[in-house]
Design a protein around this motif. Structure first.
Motif, short mmCIF file in Angstrom:
data_model
loop_
_atom_site.label_atom_id
_atom_site.label_comp_id
_atom_site.label_asym_id
_atom_site.label_seq_id
_atom_site.Cartn_x
_atom_site.Cartn_y
_atom_site.Cartn_z
N LYS A 8 -12.00 -12.80 -7.56
CA LYS A 8 -11.83 -12.20 -6.24
C LYS A 8 -13.17 -12.15 -5.52
CE LYS A 8 -11.72 -7.74 -5.57
NZ LYS A 8 -11.33 -6.32 -5.58
N THR A 57 -6.74 -7.20 4.66
CA THR A 57 -6.60 -5.75 4.44
C THR A 57 -6.92 -4.98 5.72
OG1 THR A 57 -8.89 -5.50 3.70
CG2 THR A 57 -7.24 -6.01 2.01
N ASP A 64 -3.19 2.16 -0.81
CA ASP A 64 -4.07 1.52 -1.78
C ASP A 64 -3.75 0.03 -1.77
OD1 ASP A 64 -5.16 3.97 -2.45
OD2 ASP A 64 -3.83 4.24 -4.17
N SER A 113 -4.69 -0.82 2.65
CA SER A 113 -3.46 -1.60 2.66
C SER A 113 -3.76 -3.08 2.59
CB SER A 113 -2.65 -1.32 3.94
OG SER A 113 -1.51 -2.16 4.00
N GLY A 127 0.86 -1.18 0.00
CA GLY A 127 0.00 0.00 0.00
C GLY A 127 0.90 1.23 0.00
N LYS A 139 -3.09 -3.51 -2.46
CA LYS A 139 -2.70 -4.06 -3.75
C LYS A 139 -1.81 -5.27 -3.52
CE LYS A 139 -1.94 -1.08 -6.92
NZ LYS A 139 -1.36 0.00 -7.78
N GLU A 143 -6.76 -5.77 -6.04
CA GLU A 143 -6.93 -4.40 -5.56
C GLU A 143 -8.21 -4.35 -4.76
OE1 GLU A 143 -5.38 -0.93 -8.23
OE2 GLU A 143 -6.30 -2.42 -9.57
N THR A 202 -0.70 -6.78 -11.47
CA THR A 202 -1.59 -6.57 -10.33
C THR A 202 -2.65 -7.67 -10.32
OG1 THR A 202 -1.27 -4.18 -10.40
CG2 THR A 202 -3.21 -4.99 -9.22
#
Length: 777
Positions: A145, A130, A92, A114, A90, A94, A109, A106
């Motif tokens: 996801k 996260t 964001d 974080s 992070g 990722k 997301e 990537t």
């Protein structure tokens, strides 16, 4: 013991030291800059060279850049079953996959700030935790996801999968640990009394290990499962929970187990138990006296700053260096052993090298430290980042290194560098110097050509600014004379040649001789003492007991290189001779007719000094020798052989004892004006008028040049009384006095008068008179 006997013992001890010091002390212009221990080498720059705590330079494992993912923080690295590298970071949230290190892909997301922690199951499903207000996501190998589990917790710090595929989730700030089945069914597994479940691992029996914050506990929790229950249907329950160890620090940042069942735990930060709510509260409402932040606190602050659209703070928000670190080893039987501690370095991650050594990822210097055993450790690599946040095994026995601030990935090992270099910290000789022989010692061919040395010099503290080019190589046995030009600063570099992998060379110490240019000594200050004070060393004043008198230098003194300003007692350790020198303050005694002078002096070469004292009277130009070849920094003399008047002293300092006569230098300094007065004042025209009701006494006090400072009288051998001059001020060499004595009894009386100048020169006189009988009415 009486105060007098204590003082006697103290002076006797100082006298013993002072008598020994001349036998030890000598000044020599040839000095040696020697580096031989960890604290010396740690200040230098190592490339492919490890710095060992026992003061050795040895070849380091290969260390190379793997990828720059263009993220500020990388929190965790993992590899899948195919050996592909994944990095979570992070700001964001990722997760990146590195099929091509130069072009990461990537794969995840999320709206959170974080991606804090990641792990893989046996089918290469990726699980991502996260923060803040985070969730656990599942990413399938084909990229699907989904939200796998939502613990409704503020922070998700750690994920760990056991052999049955149960995912354990360590959270904060309620210290809850959840168990989630492969099907996504989750429940609270364990409610800790701690605020944060910071790190997770498993022991050899499959028990869950938990590192906590803020008490720095290591918990072992049994995992119990219902008989016949399927893993996909019911999460396990917590059995007996046991505190294996309470660390000396606040936050257990990393847990690591080896193949022998040993557990390693790293903990950081000072323990604090503030009153009130969560220790994270200062992150939201900063207070002036808020304690240093923990690692998880720094993460929280970074995330909150990002949430309010502020620039992410630098990772220097990790705890201050006063927090320190501790690494503990706990055997399978439960016996703890502290392997390593530091007051400065903070351990944020741990890993195992291919040879089974424990590696520490530290901050805030971005160093990787290897624990070699027997209390010895090595700095094996330093990154360009501030913190090393992840250490995991990669392909071909390599280790992968993840960092923060900025976020980068490196590889470490498995082999050693084919060549390495070490640049010393620049040395400041303080004085323009000529450089002599460079010598060194080490094992395995370090003095037989396997290590080459170079040197360069300059006159700026930054070696990159117009220094001389590197001279060398110097690789012959026994060293060689350095050929770089004379200057104030010097730096050396060692280059290791590692064509043969066996018996890699080690450097134990490096020494360079240098001779500073001789500079003149400096007389810092001269202090003329009050008249009537005799200054001596340790011996008592001759002639029996005497009244002590204070002596001092009256102006502040500068501290010089290699010297302690007089009159403080100080022991000086010369860097070349390692001999002790001593400046010892003298004693002052009241002794009429004596004058004393004290001075302070220093020499930037640390040379021994001798002094000469000259004098001249005011108005003269010729200086006359009072005393020469003085080694102490004070002198007293009997002034009764000198005419009264104003004088000046001149102190000449010479470094001749430490230099050939042709190279010795001198400096001189003149004192302020002072006066000598040994002739006592005179009493003139002492008269008594007793004709009236009040007797009147008059007289004059006369000095040859100084003011009369005090006058007093006594009637008929009675008490002394002070009398002021007629002017009211005692400020002239001639003063007139009048004393009125009313009510004296009829008959004869004697009055004595006494006058003194400021040097306590005193004169007395007396007059006898008769008071007549008064007629009766």
């Amino acid at each position: 013991m009486t105060r007098r006997s204590i003082l006697t013992c103290l002076w006797a001890s100082l006298l013993t030291i002072a008598l020994l010091a001349p036998a030890l002390a000598y000044a020599e212009h040839t000095h040696f800059w020697r580096q031989t221990d960890y604290s010396d080498f740690e200040k230098g720059t190592a490339k492919g060279v490890a710095i060992r705590s026992d003061g050795k330079l040895v070849p380091a494992p290969q260390f190379a850049a793997f990828s720059d993912p263009n993220l500020m923080y990388l929190w965790a690295l993992r590899t899948d079953s195919r050996g592909r590298v994944y990095a979570a970071g992070g700001s964001d949230a990722k997760v990146l996959r590195f099929d091509d290190p130069a072009k990461p892909t990537t794969v995840f997301e999320a709206p959170e700030l974080s991606a804090q922690t990641i792990t893989f199951d046996a089918h290469d499903n990726l699980y991502v935790g996260t923060s803040p207000d985070g969730k656990v996501y599942k990413v399938t190998p084909d990229g699907q996801k989904t939200v796998f589990f939502d613990p409704k917790a503020k922070y998700i710090w750690a994920l760990a999968l056991d052999a049955q595929g149960t995912l354990f989730v360590g959270t904060g700030d309620k210290g809850e640990i959840y168990a989630v089945t492969p099907g996504g069914t989750g429940q609270l597994f364990y409610q800790s009394d701690e605020r944060h479940a910071r790190s997770l691992a498993f022991d050899s029996k499959g028990n869950l290990l938990v590192g906590t914050d803020p008490d720095g506990l290591i918990l072992r929790i049994e995992i119990t499962r219902a008989t016949g229950a399927k893993d996909s249907q019911a999460p396990p329950n917590a059995g007996t929970a046991y505190v294996m160890y309470e660390t000396d620090k606040k936050e257990v940042t990393s847990l690591l187990t080896d193949s022998s069942g040993n557990l390693y735990a790293a903990a950081i930060g000072e323990k604090q138990r503030p009153a009130g709510p969560s220790p994270l509260q200062p992150l939201i409402t900063p207070q002036p006296s808020a304690p240093a932040l923990s690692a998880q606190g720094a993460v929280a602050l970074a995330l909150q700053a990002a949430a309010t659209a502020q620039p992410p703070p630098a990772f220097s928000l990790f705890p201050s260096t006063t927090g320190g670190s501790q690494v503990v080893k706990i055997s399978p039987a439960g016996s703890p052993e502290t392997l390593w501690t530091s007051r400065e370095d903070l351990v944020f991650s741990m890993g195992l090298s291919p040879n089974g050594k424990v590696l520490l990822g530290t901050g805030n210097k971005g160093a990787i430290i290897e624990l070699r055993g027997d209390g010895v450790y090595s700095i094996v690599a330093k990154t360009a980042s501030s913190q090393v946040t992840s250490l995991i095994a990669g392909r071909d026995r390599q280790l992968l290194v993840g960092t923060a601030n900025p976020g980068k990935i490196f590889t470490l090992g498995p082999g050693e560098e084919s060549a390495g270099s070490f640049e010393s910290d620049p040395f400041d000789a303080k004085i323009f110097s000529r450089w002599g022989r460079l010598t060194w010692w080490g094992e395995n061919g370090a003095t037989k050509g396997k290590v080459s040395f170079y040197a360069r010099s300059g006159n700026t503290s930054n070696p990159e600014k117009e220094w001389s080019p590197w001279s060398g190589p110097y690789s012959s046995e026994g060293g060689a004379a350095v050929t770089c030009p004379p200057a104030r600063f010097l730096q050396w570099k060692a280059v290791f040649q590692l064509a043969e992998k066996r018996d890699a060379p080690e450097i134990s110490w490096v020494s360079i001789a240098y001779q500073p240019e001789n500079v003149a000594p400096v007389v810092d200050d001269i202090a003329i003492q009050d008249a009537g004070v005799r200054v001596q060393g340790f011996s008592a004043s001759p002639g029996g007991p005497a009244t002590a008198a204070a002596v001092q230098l009256k102006t502040p003194q500068r501290s010089s290189i290699g010297a302690t300003p007089f009159p403080n007692i100080g022991v000086i350790l010369d860097t070349a001779s390692k001999a002790q020198k001593m400046d010892v303050p003298p004693q002052g005694f009241e002794e009429k007719g004596y004058q004393s002078v004290l001075w302070s002096a220093h020499d930037d070469n640390d040379d021994d000094l001798i002094f000469a004292v000259y004098y001249r009277s005011e108005g003269e130009q010729t200086w006359r020798l009072l005393k020469d070849r003085i080694t102490q920094r004070f002198y007293s003399w009997d002034t009764t052989t000198m005419p009264d008047g104003a004088y000046y002293l001149k102190i000449i300092a010479s470094d001749q004892p430490s230099n050939p006569p042709a190279q010795a230098l001198t400096i001189e300094r003149v004192s302020e004006r002072f006066e000598i007065q040994n002739t006592p004042p005179r009493i003139e025209n002492l008269r008594a008028d007793s004709g009236g009701a009040t007797a009147k006494i008059t007289f004059a006090g006369v000095s040859s040049g100084l003011a009369i400072t005090r006058a007093q009288y006594s009637v008929d051998a009675g008490e002394w009384f002070v009398v002021f001059p007629a002017s009211g001020l005692s400020d002239a060499p001639r003063e007139n006095y009048q004393i009125e004595l009313p009510g004296l009894a009829p008959g004869p009386h004697t009055i004595a008068v006494q006058i003194s100048d400021r040097f306590d020169n005193t004169t007395a006189a007396q007059v006898t008179f008769t008071v007549a009988q008064r007629p009766t009415k």
